[in-house]
Design a protein around this motif. Structure first.
Motif, PDB file in Angstrom:
ATOM      1  N   GLN A   1      -0.435   6.852   4.340  1.00  0.00           N
ATOM      2  CA  GLN A   1       0.869   6.810   3.557  1.00  0.00           C
ATOM      3  C   GLN A   1       1.565   5.595   3.419  1.00  0.00           C
ATOM      4  O   GLN A   1       2.011   5.191   4.505  1.00  0.00           O
ATOM      5  CB  GLN A   1       1.553   8.196   3.976  1.00  0.00           C
ATOM      6  CG  GLN A   1       2.829   8.343   2.976  1.00  0.00           C
ATOM      7  CD  GLN A   1       3.625   9.588   3.249  1.00  0.00           C
ATOM      8  OE1 GLN A   1       3.081  10.199   4.181  1.00  0.00           O
ATOM      9  NE2 GLN A   1       4.535   9.666   2.514  1.00  0.00           N
ATOM     10  N   LEU A   2       1.666   5.009   2.346  1.00  0.00           N
ATOM     11  CA  LEU A   2       2.406   3.895   1.872  1.00  0.00           C
ATOM     12  C   LEU A   2       4.163   4.293   2.067  1.00  0.00           C
ATOM     13  O   LEU A   2       4.384   5.401   1.104  1.00  0.00           O
ATOM     14  CB  LEU A   2       1.905   3.275   0.687  1.00  0.00           C
ATOM     15  CG  LEU A   2       2.759   2.012   0.429  1.00  0.00           C
ATOM     16  CD1 LEU A   2       2.366   0.942   1.426  1.00  0.00           C
ATOM     17  CD2 LEU A   2       2.146   1.173  -0.930  1.00  0.00           C
ATOM     18  N   LEU A   3       4.746   3.413   2.894  1.00  0.00           N
ATOM     19  CA  LEU A   3       6.239   3.895   2.871  1.00  0.00           C
ATOM     20  C   LEU A   3       7.253   2.987   2.070  1.00  0.00           C
ATOM     21  O   LEU A   3       8.304   3.082   1.753  1.00  0.00           O
ATOM     22  CB  LEU A   3       6.631   4.191   4.208  1.00  0.00           C
ATOM     23  CG  LEU A   3       5.900   5.078   5.119  1.00  0.00           C
ATOM     24  CD1 LEU A   3       6.465   5.060   6.447  1.00  0.00           C
ATOM     25  CD2 LEU A   3       5.849   6.571   4.439  1.00  0.00           C
ATOM     26  N   TYR A   4       6.612   1.653   2.309  1.00  0.00           N
ATOM     27  CA  TYR A   4       7.605   0.530   1.560  1.00  0.00           C
ATOM     28  C   TYR A   4       7.100  -0.780   1.504  1.00  0.00           C
ATOM     29  O   TYR A   4       5.680  -1.027   1.913  1.00  0.00           O
ATOM     30  CB  TYR A   4       8.777   0.247   2.791  1.00  0.00           C
ATOM     31  CG  TYR A   4       9.613  -0.816   2.322  1.00  0.00           C
ATOM     32  CD1 TYR A   4      10.837  -0.513   1.123  1.00  0.00           C
ATOM     33  CD2 TYR A   4       9.824  -1.929   2.745  1.00  0.00           C
ATOM     34  CE1 TYR A   4      11.662  -1.262   1.074  1.00  0.00           C
ATOM     35  CE2 TYR A   4      10.847  -2.883   2.679  1.00  0.00           C
ATOM     36  CZ  TYR A   4      11.676  -2.572   1.493  1.00  0.00           C
ATOM     37  OH  TYR A   4      12.741  -3.519   1.384  1.00  0.00           O
ATOM     38  N   MET A   5       7.300  -1.541   0.617  1.00  0.00           N
ATOM     39  CA  MET A   5       6.609  -2.745   0.230  1.00  0.00           C
ATOM     40  C   MET A   5       7.629  -3.798  -0.028  1.00  0.00           C
ATOM     41  O   MET A   5       8.835  -3.391  -0.679  1.00  0.00           O
ATOM     42  CB  MET A   5       5.607  -2.605  -0.967  1.00  0.00           C
ATOM     43  CG  MET A   5       4.701  -1.722  -0.930  1.00  0.00           C
ATOM     44  SD  MET A   5       3.591  -1.373  -2.563  1.00  0.00           S
ATOM     45  CE  MET A   5       2.892  -3.108  -2.673  1.00  0.00           C
ATOM     46  N   ALA A   6       7.626  -5.103   0.499  1.00  0.00           N
ATOM     47  CA  ALA A   6       8.420  -6.177   0.097  1.00  0.00           C
ATOM     48  C   ALA A   6       7.831  -7.402   0.070  1.00  0.00           C
ATOM     49  O   ALA A   6       7.080  -7.628   0.917  1.00  0.00           O
ATOM     50  CB  ALA A   6       9.394  -6.147   1.450  1.00  0.00           C
ATOM     51  N   ALA A   7       8.090  -8.232  -0.685  1.00  0.00           N
ATOM     52  CA  ALA A   7       7.599  -9.514  -0.792  1.00  0.00           C
ATOM     53  C   ALA A   7       8.434 -10.460   0.163  1.00  0.00           C
ATOM     54  O   ALA A   7       9.688 -10.266   0.053  1.00  0.00           O
ATOM     55  CB  ALA A   7       7.703 -10.095  -2.347  1.00  0.00           C
TER      56      ALA A   7
END
Length: 260
Positions: free
Chosen positions: A160-166
């Motif tokens: 499960q993907l919870l967060y993405m940040a560049a």
């Protein structure tokens, strides 16, 4: 398949100038074929019989001419035209009348051999609001220090993907919400995977986009919104939960990683 592919083909290709000065990015030659022919051909090999292509007004005439006269594939193509300044989420919303069931949305410049029908099966099996296709980033050359461009936060199962940040958005420091950490005691942080802009979205996401017009970009606005709603409580339920006596909705986002 109860899912409709939508190819976003309206990019102006500014980084490809001067190649895109007179030719839309979707029609640039790749391996002696127009770029748009590659995702269409792959969708056909994956068993899809029809697809929607979304382009912008300034490129519509050239793309329509190619699809009418030179596209020799068996897959049926519907062309949708949006204003030149439309965001990716706005472009997707314009395709809603032609979409049956959930939607597989992909960028025209995604060249892949991933079995998309298996991705769709995974999406439906898990009952996800969104399924995100991720790619393993190439290892740095020998002698060069590793450099991360994007950080992904996964749950303990790494499904499960919870967060993405560049990296450019967080100045090299990753900050996570307390609500995320409270909802998921153990998380995994990965910097070797990257988003390739291929998503499967539940049908009700169209209703969400109609209600939240500020979500004009898929990657930078809609996806973070869905990610946040996995672990925060909201007084306004998401569209798929309206009319039910239930706890505030959660938008479960899954991911599928490939090494290609």
């Amino acid at each position: 398949m109860d899912i409709t592919p939508v190819i976003l083909a309206g990019g102006h290709g500014d980084r490809l100038q001067p190649l895109t000065k007179r030719t839309p990015k979707a029609l640039l030659a790749v391996a002696n074929r127009p770029l748009i022919a590659l995702p269409l051909g792959h969708l056909e090999r994956c068993g899809f019989r029809s697809a929607v292509v979304v382009t912008v007004e300034s490129q519509a005439a050239q793309l329509k001419q190619f699809l009418d006269e030179k596209h020799g594939g068996a897959i049926l193509v519907d062309l949708v035209v949006v204003p030149d300044d439309a965001g990716t989420a706005v472009a997707l919303l314009a395709a809603k009348p032609k979409v049956r069931g959930d939607v597989l949305v992909m960028s025209v410049d995604l060249i892949t051999d991933v079995p998309l029908q298996k991705l769709a099966d995974t999406h439906h099996l898990r009952g996800a609001a969104a399924t995100v296709l991720l790619k393993e980033r190439a290892a740095p050359r020998e002698g060069k220090p590793p450099k991360w461009e994007e950080a992904l936060v996964l749950d303990a199962t790494k499904e499960q993907l919870l967060y993405m940040a560049a990296a450019t958005d967080c100045d090299g420091h990753l900050a996570l919400r307390n609500s995320l950490l409270l909802a998921h005691g153990h998380v995994a942080i990965c910097t070797t995977l990257t988003d390739v802009h291929c998503y499967i979205l539940a049908r009700w996401v169209f209703d969400l986009l109609e209600q939240r017009l500020e979500l004009s970009n898929l990657r930078y606005e809609l996806l973070p919104f869905l990610l946040r709603h996995q672990y925060i409580r909201t007084r306004q339920p998401l569209p798929e939960a309206r009319g039910r006596a239930c706890a505030p909705a959660r938008a479960r986002v899954r991911h599928a990683a490939v090494t290609r």
